[in-house]
Design an enzyme around this catalytic site. Structure first.
Site, short mmCIF file in Angstrom:
data_model
loop_
_atom_site.label_atom_id
_atom_site.label_comp_id
_atom_site.label_asym_id
_atom_site.label_seq_id
_atom_site.Cartn_x
_atom_site.Cartn_y
_atom_site.Cartn_z
N HIS A 260 87.27 92.40 -84.31
CA HIS A 260 86.84 93.89 -84.92
C HIS A 260 85.70 93.61 -85.81
CE1 HIS A 260 87.28 97.93 -86.36
NE2 HIS A 260 86.99 97.70 -87.50
N ASP A 262 83.01 95.98 -87.82
CA ASP A 262 82.37 97.36 -88.27
C ASP A 262 81.04 97.43 -87.72
OD1 ASP A 262 84.96 98.22 -89.12
OD2 ASP A 262 84.61 97.30 -91.01
N ASP A 372 90.94 100.84 -86.52
CA ASP A 372 90.71 101.04 -88.16
C ASP A 372 90.02 102.34 -88.06
OD1 ASP A 372 90.11 101.29 -90.62
OD2 ASP A 372 88.55 99.63 -90.58
N HIS A 577 83.35 104.83 -87.93
CA HIS A 577 84.49 105.19 -88.94
C HIS A 577 84.15 104.76 -90.18
CE1 HIS A 577 86.29 101.32 -87.16
NE2 HIS A 577 86.25 101.11 -88.47
#
Length: 778
Positions: A260, A262, A372, A577
């Site tokens: 993951h 971001d 997330d 997000h």
């Protein structure tokens, strides 16, 4: 025959085994101390600093100066390029040779002009394999480049991970040398580690835990770290334990490599591009050595970045996608916020994501992948189903602050009755490490025991990137089917959801929104970003309508397909997000606002082009309504001399009396006081009043905003006890002693604007922990 008794004190046996593989205690005589054999210094090590992120071609032409181990470089967000000249000793033939590299920051190794390996101490990647087994025909001399980013996996927060970055932070290289890597020692260390963790995780009440304890103790007895000939017997003893099988009813964990990343958070967008490159090239190296390894990867935007910046790496990714090892998932442009974007934007996320994956990989994602995010709109199941997606994976609801969500595997039903099969990995993490605790926690935390006997385990360093390691793969390989633990199999998301679907008869259904009981402060943080998003959504909507009408009216009009896609993708990126919620660092906010301005500039030009094609001949003014219903309102126009004046288009019925304004549109009737507050808001057909007698709506109130930790994210429940109306409130007045009118801005900072200068008041650092809230009643 006499046998010495086996000591049965659990603590002494366990600590004995732990010290045997410790990297702190007894490394001069334990097994850990034998991981590396001979070492050899580099021929030369030079470096140069760049304030910008530059290409390899540009970096390789720079003047490099000698670098000494331990010297510092920086500051934060700069890049230090190293040139490494090495020569492997002839005596190392037949041995595994590594470049050992321990440093602060995140690094990428370049070889022959191509990225080949990511390195970061935080991500447990501190060596690059030069040769698995050195042969005569292999080059013994080489020159490598190492691109070192002056930031860590989680940025460079000053004193705290989520604090603002320290702009003056310095970095250093602590170790750079050639070493012989003892693979057989690494294998034994993994055997010991897994058995020790079984003892710890199963506890004193499990017989299987004691079997692991006595096995690992006997392994210490048999193992002579100085004599590698003893290793095979020790390894066989461990394998005998691991190979004792489970029953058919045991829970199955579907292990998937994951990373993951971001798209922006504690680092800017530009650094994310390099994070993707560093992480994914490491994944490719693992796939070369582990043909069973499966890696899941979301966010089409990140693939697009890699395609542009690292075309050679992107070609390798395409190859492994065809092999079924590198699996694009999610079907969206980015992992967006689940509440703030409009429904149209949600659809565009899937449209652009699925289109990219189909064009570049021939893949149509079957699952929505959003580990997330800060909430999940009830319209998402309908959107998913409409986009050909029937499965959903997320993780964040495990963060609920008060009420634990009751399921891990269930059907989620949207507003129109659409359902998607939904899975929350019970281990409560999307960055597991393949350890025993991850597997045990996955089984224990499963809230649907008896209903679902399969779960996902996503392993690899995440958020800041890094991804899986060889050690994680080795851990999971040992316990694929070991008595006392869940079964472990390498799987794809499609395999997991197929098993869950086939056994779904007993699954429960959750209807409506999935509400995250945390991070609700993100809906008032960085209001400029929210406003920019909504303005750009409206603008692109209007451009498409106007352009479509222009094309219908004039077939020579060129519909701006390419430019609109470019602008939409830029807007979708800002809906990530950690960007649109405002939970990112200042650098990202600046990037986001600049992107909004780019969209406004280019979008407005496209709108004018469409209006030009739609406009009538002559000097007469035209009115364009982009909404799907009739509009009745006051607008500003210009007469022949260019001066603005107000005109009406079937305006509302407005009546002014006693300083109040009555407004009605056939659906709602409202009374607005002269101070801007609402005295009445009535639904006409039902004659239902929303504001009680003597109360007022549209009021500014303030609350203390001192959360437990996530200051840009959270507004805690106890803040409700500190409510303060702006009139007659000493706390309010002490923060903003002006008489300017209040702004209806959902912002934690901007309170009011001076009518003469336009200056915003109350935006200083003393308001960092204050939120302005517009309430419906008092």
């Amino acid at each position: 025959m006499y046998h010495q008794p086996v000591l049965k004190n659990r603590r002494t046996l366990l600590e004995r085994a732990e010290k045997f593989i410790s990297d702190i205690y007894f490394t001069d005589c334990n097994l850990r101390g034998r991981l590396y054999g001979d070492s050899c210094p580099l021929v030369s090590l030079t470096s140069f600093l760049s304030p910008k992120r530059i290409t390899f071609a540009e970096a390789s032409k720079q003047n490099f100066a000698p670098y000494r181990i331990g010297d510092t470089f920086g500051p934060t967000w700069w890049t230090c390029w190293f040139k490494v000249t090495l020569k492997i000793p002839e005596s190392w033939r037949g041995k595994e040779v590594h470049l050992l590299w321990e440093s602060d920051g995140e690094a990428m190794v370049w070889r022959d002009g191509q990225p080949v390996q990511g390195l970061t101490k935080e991500g447990e990647k501190t060596s690059y394999i030069l040769s698995d087994c050195l042969k005569d025909e292999e080059p013994h001399s080489d020159t490598l480049y190492v691109e070192m980013a002056c930031n860590g996996l989680f940025g460079a927060g000053q004193g705290s991970m989520i604090a603002a970055p320290d702009p003056n932070k310095k970095f250093s290289l602590q170790r750079a040398e050639l070493v012989v890597f003892n693979r057989n020692v690494r294998e034994l260390l993994t055997d010991f580690e897994m058995l020790i963790d079984i003892v710890k995780e199963l506890g004193e009440g499990e017989q299987r835990g004691y079997q692991a304890l006595f096995t690992v103790n006997e392994m210490v007895n048999l193992c002579d770290p100085a004599n590698s000939s003893s290793f095979s017997k020790v390894h066989n003893l461990a394998q005998k334990f691991f190979n004792q099988r489970n029953g058919e009813s045991q829970h199955t964990v579907h292990a998937m490599g994951h990373c993951h990343i971001d798209s922006a958070w504690l680092w800017p967008y530009e650094e994310t591009i390099r994070k993707c490159g560093r992480s994914w090239v490491t994944v490719i190296r693992l796939m070369e050595r582990n043909p069973e390894f499966v890696f899941t990867c979301s966010q089409a935007q990140q693939f697009q970045w890699v395609k542009s910046w690292y075309p050679g790496l992107f070609s390798q990714i395409q190859h492994y996608v065809k092999k079924g090892q590198f699996i694009p998932v999610g079907g969206t442009w980015v992992e967006m916020d689940g509440n703030l974007p409009s429904g149209e934007s949600m659809v565009r996320q899937f449209l652009e994501g699925q289109r990219f994956f189909n064009q570049e990989f021939g893949v149509h994602c079957k699952e929505f992948w959003l580990p997330d995010t800060f909430g999940y709109s009830a319209q998402l199941p309908q959107i998913m189903q409409s986009c050909g997606i029937s499965n959903f994976l997320t993780q964040k609801l495990s963060w609920n602050l008060v009420n634990t969500f009751p399921h891990n595997t269930f059907f989620w039903e949207g507003l129109d009755g659409s359902k998607v099969l939904t899975h929350f990995p019970p281990g409560n993490s999307y960055e597991m490490k393949g350890k025993i605790e991850d597997l045990v926690r996955t089984v224990k935390n499963n809230k649907d025991k008896g209903r679902a006997n399969h779960s996902a385990a996503l392993f690899g360093f995440g958020d800041g990137g890094g991804g899986p390691t060889q050690l994680m793969l080795d851990r999971l390989r040992r316990v694929q089917d070991t008595d006392g633990l869940p079964k472990v199999q390498t799987s794809s998301p499609d395999q997991l959801f197929s098993r869950l679907q086939s056994d779904s008869a007993l699954l429960c259904t959750w209807s409506g929104e999935l509400f995250l009981e945390l991070h609700n402060g993100t809906y008032t943080t960085q209001a400029q970003i929210k406003r920019g998003n909504r303005q750009c959504e409206t603008l692109l909507h209007d451009v498409e309508i106007a352009s479509s009408l222009a094309l219908c009216q004039d077939r020579t009009f060129k519909y701006p397909v390419k430019k609109l896609q470019e602008l939409w993708r830029l807007l979708l990126l800002n809906q990530f997000h950690d960007v649109i919620p405002g939970s990112c660092i200042e650098m990202v906010v600046e990037d986001a606002l600049r992107y909004y301005e780019d969209i406004r500039t280019d979008g407005t030009a496209l709108l004018h082009d469409a209006f030009g094609a739609l406009g009538s001949k002559g000097n007469s003014a035209g009115v364009f309504n982009s909404l799907p219903w009739e509009r009745h309102e006051v607008i500003e126009t210009k007469h022949g001399f260019g001066k603005p004046y107000l005109d009406t288009l079937d305006t509302y019925n407005n009546y002014v009396a006693d300083g109040t304004i009555l407004m009605e549109n056939g659906i709602l009737r409202t009374v607005v006081n002269k101070d801007g507050t609402l005295a009445s808001l009535c639904l006409i057909n039902a004659n239902r009043e929303a504001i009680y007698d003597g109360c007022h709506g549209n009021q500014f109130v303030m609350f203390d905003d001192v959360p437990l930790y996530w200051d840009a994210w959270d507004v805690m429940d106890y803040h409700l006890q500190t409510r303060c109306h702006h009139t007659g409130c000493s706390r309010w007045n002490s923060l903003c002693e002006c008489t300017a009118p209040m702004l209806h801005m959902r912002s934690s900072l901007a309170i009011c604007r001076d009518p003469h200068t336009g200056t915003l008041h109350g935006t200083g650092p003393d308001l960092r922990y204050k939120h302005c809230v517009v309430e419906s009643s008092e």
